[in-house]
Design a protein around this motif. Structure first.
Motif, PDB file in Angstrom:
ATOM      1  N   UNK A   1       0.838  -1.250   0.016  1.00  0.00           N
ATOM      2  CA  UNK A   1       0.026   0.114  -0.116  1.00  0.00           C
ATOM      3  C   UNK A   1       0.937   1.193   0.264  1.00  0.00           C
ATOM      4  N   UNK A   2       1.993   1.603   0.891  1.00  0.00           N
ATOM      5  CA  UNK A   2       2.697   2.761   0.787  1.00  0.00           C
ATOM      6  C   UNK A   2       3.351   2.932  -0.554  1.00  0.00           C
ATOM      7  N   UNK A   3       3.436   2.223  -1.499  1.00  0.00           N
ATOM      8  CA  UNK A   3       3.971   2.417  -2.785  1.00  0.00           C
ATOM      9  C   UNK A   3       2.841   2.397  -4.078  1.00  0.00           C
ATOM     10  N   UNK A   4       1.681   2.699  -3.359  1.00  0.00           N
ATOM     11  CA  UNK A   4       0.374   2.827  -4.437  1.00  0.00           C
ATOM     12  C   UNK A   4       0.507   4.343  -4.917  1.00  0.00           C
ATOM     13  N   UNK A   5       0.574   4.167  -6.381  1.00  0.00           N
ATOM     14  CA  UNK A   5       1.072   5.322  -7.002  1.00  0.00           C
ATOM     15  C   UNK A   5      -0.242   6.509  -7.093  1.00  0.00           C
ATOM     16  N   UNK A   6      -0.195   7.639  -7.386  1.00  0.00           N
ATOM     17  CA  UNK A   6      -1.217   8.874  -7.246  1.00  0.00           C
ATOM     18  C   UNK A   6      -1.619   8.852  -8.684  1.00  0.00           C
ATOM     19  N   UNK A   7      -3.175   8.991  -8.617  1.00  0.00           N
ATOM     20  CA  UNK A   7      -3.882   9.184  -9.904  1.00  0.00           C
ATOM     21  C   UNK A   7      -4.467  10.540  -9.743  1.00  0.00           C
ATOM     22  N   UNK A   8      -3.944  11.407 -10.648  1.00  0.00           N
ATOM     23  CA  UNK A   8      -4.593  12.717 -10.724  1.00  0.00           C
ATOM     24  C   UNK A   8      -5.841  12.986 -11.520  1.00  0.00           C
TER      25      UNK A   8
END
Length: 435
Positions: A368-375
């Motif tokens: 989970x901490x490496x989940x990428x952002x989605x703008x």
């Protein structure tokens, strides 16, 4: 007619009275969320015995259309609303002061939520550096697979560290009339999005600019299409519902993309494969690269019509950050909460018989901490539609012509799609603020 008018007026007056009787009114599009909140509500109301909270389920896209109409007309606006991640950007059009949700940026930082929550999850609910929603989830992604069949085929999942290694094995074991390495849709973008986010790409950047034709997007589409098209494809998609159930039971798919929420769907829809399923991280695009992504999400926001935002904030903290209640909710939904300090509860280490006794929660929490952002953007719906068009065109091209001229065709299709999004964005009178 007079009688009908009187009756209608009485009904509306009664309904308005009922609505006004609630100190807080919360809309959610997900019945499982509402069911969980109703269980948690008595503890909150014991602290506030003179308050009333009304939780309403508003189906699907009606949340978006009904809430937009409520904002415009200034009528029937709830105090709190849950919005699905794909729709959130539609509320961020125009000037900041015109957005119907309250700006929560200061509350988030002052309360410590910014440090507690996986920060990438604030990205879809932010615009121009301001945050308007609290994330309900993280939705890290793994691969679910038929462990029994994978072992029978002598596939060592520990060696599937990159997508190239995965595809190589897939070409060996795929038999189109019998079995595919993976469930991958050739005409839907769900798995393509997962790969795009995994590589650090997306539809828009942090400043709202359309980037769906940049180098990352081009390389991702070029990689994805040969997985689902042409002679050596390793993935396909038959559809959902009973077709998916039958395909998984029969071993037609060996692997499938599985955000945390989808593991519960599989448990409920395909119980016959219980004990024969397992989970592994996504293969990376290069050695040492990110091995997860994200799919789906929900925010909760406080509307500007809310008369008691402090009470609304307290309710959010109770529903979204109650450690014991969220642990029970996780056992029922498999959805990992967004705050890291929730994950040390024993519930996340419990072995799951359905998943070959793996500790499902711990596996997702590690990623989970490496989940990428989605703008996001007010134009996210258009962007998704245009990416779908580009994918379908590229699949058709590759089926017909193969690799000949394919790279240039991908660039052309993505540029055409992105240019259409940009053309619509230029019509926005607040372009300097939103893109």
């Amino acid at each position: 007619m007079a009688g009908l008018a009187v009756a209608s007026g009485a009904y509306l007056a009664m309904r308005r009275t009922q609505q006004q009787a609630a100190d807080l009114r919360l809309w959610t599009f997900a019945k499982p969320h509402a069911d969980a909140y109703l269980k948690m509500l008595p503890d909150f109301l014991r602290k506030h015995p003179n308050k009333r909270v009304d939780i309403q389920v508003v189906a699907g896209e009606a949340v978006t259309s009904r809430l937009q109409a409520a904002f415009w007309s200034n009528l029937d606006v709830p105090d709190l609303v849950e919005v699905e991640i794909s729709w959130a950007g539609s509320f961020f059009r125009g000037r900041l002061e015109s957005i119907g949700f309250r700006d929560l940026t200061e509350r988030i930082h002052q309360s410590g939520l910014w440090q507690r929550v996986v920060q990438a999850r604030f990205a879809p609910y932010s615009t121009r550096g301001r945050i308007f929603g609290i994330p309900h989830d993280v939705h890290p992604v793994m691969l679910a697979y038929r462990r029994d069949l994978v072992e029978r085929l002598r596939i060592d999942v520990d060696r599937l560290r990159t997508w190239d290694e995965f595809a190589e094995v897939g070409r060996r074991v795929t038999v189109p009339s019998k079995r595919f390495m993976m469930e991958l849709p050739p005409s839907g973008i769900s798995s393509l999005e997962v790969m795009l986010f995994q590589r650090g790409g997306g539809y828009f950047d942090a400043n709202g600019r359309c980037i769906m034709d940049n180098e990352i997007a081009v390389e991702t589409l070029k990689y994805y299409v040969p997985l689902v098209a042409g002679k050596y494809r390793i993935g396909t998609d038959l559809g959902g519902g009973q077709i998916f159930t039958r395909a998984l039971e029969d071993g037609y798919y060996l692997f499938m993309v599985a955000p945390d929420w989808r593991t519960k769907v599989i448990e409920q829809d395909v119980p016959k494969v219980g004990g024969r399923m397992a989970l592994m991280p996504l293969p990376a695009f290069y050695p040492g690269g990110r091995r997860t992504s994200t799919w789906g999400g929900t925010m909760i926001g406080i509307t500007k019509r809310c008369a008691d935002p402090d009470l609304a904030w307290e309710l959010i903290m109770h529903l979204y950050f109650n450690k014991e209640a969220l642990a029970d909710q996780f056992r029922n939904t498999n959805i990992l909460p967004p705050a890291r300090d929730m994950w040390d509860h024993p519930a996340y280490d419990e072995p799951r018989p359905f998943w070959s006794n793996q500790p499902l929660g711990r596996l997702y929490a590690r990623l989970a901490p490496d989940t990428p952002p989605q703008y996001t953007s007010p134009y996210i719906g258009l962007a998704k539609a245009k990416l779908t068009e580009a994918l379908i065109a590229c699949v058709q091209y590759y089926d017909r012509y193969g690799a000949r001229g394919f790279d240039g065709f991908v660039q052309q299709q993505l540029k055409r799609s992105a240019d259409e999004v940009r053309r619509q964005m230029r019509r926005n009178p607040y372009l300097d603020e939103t893109a």
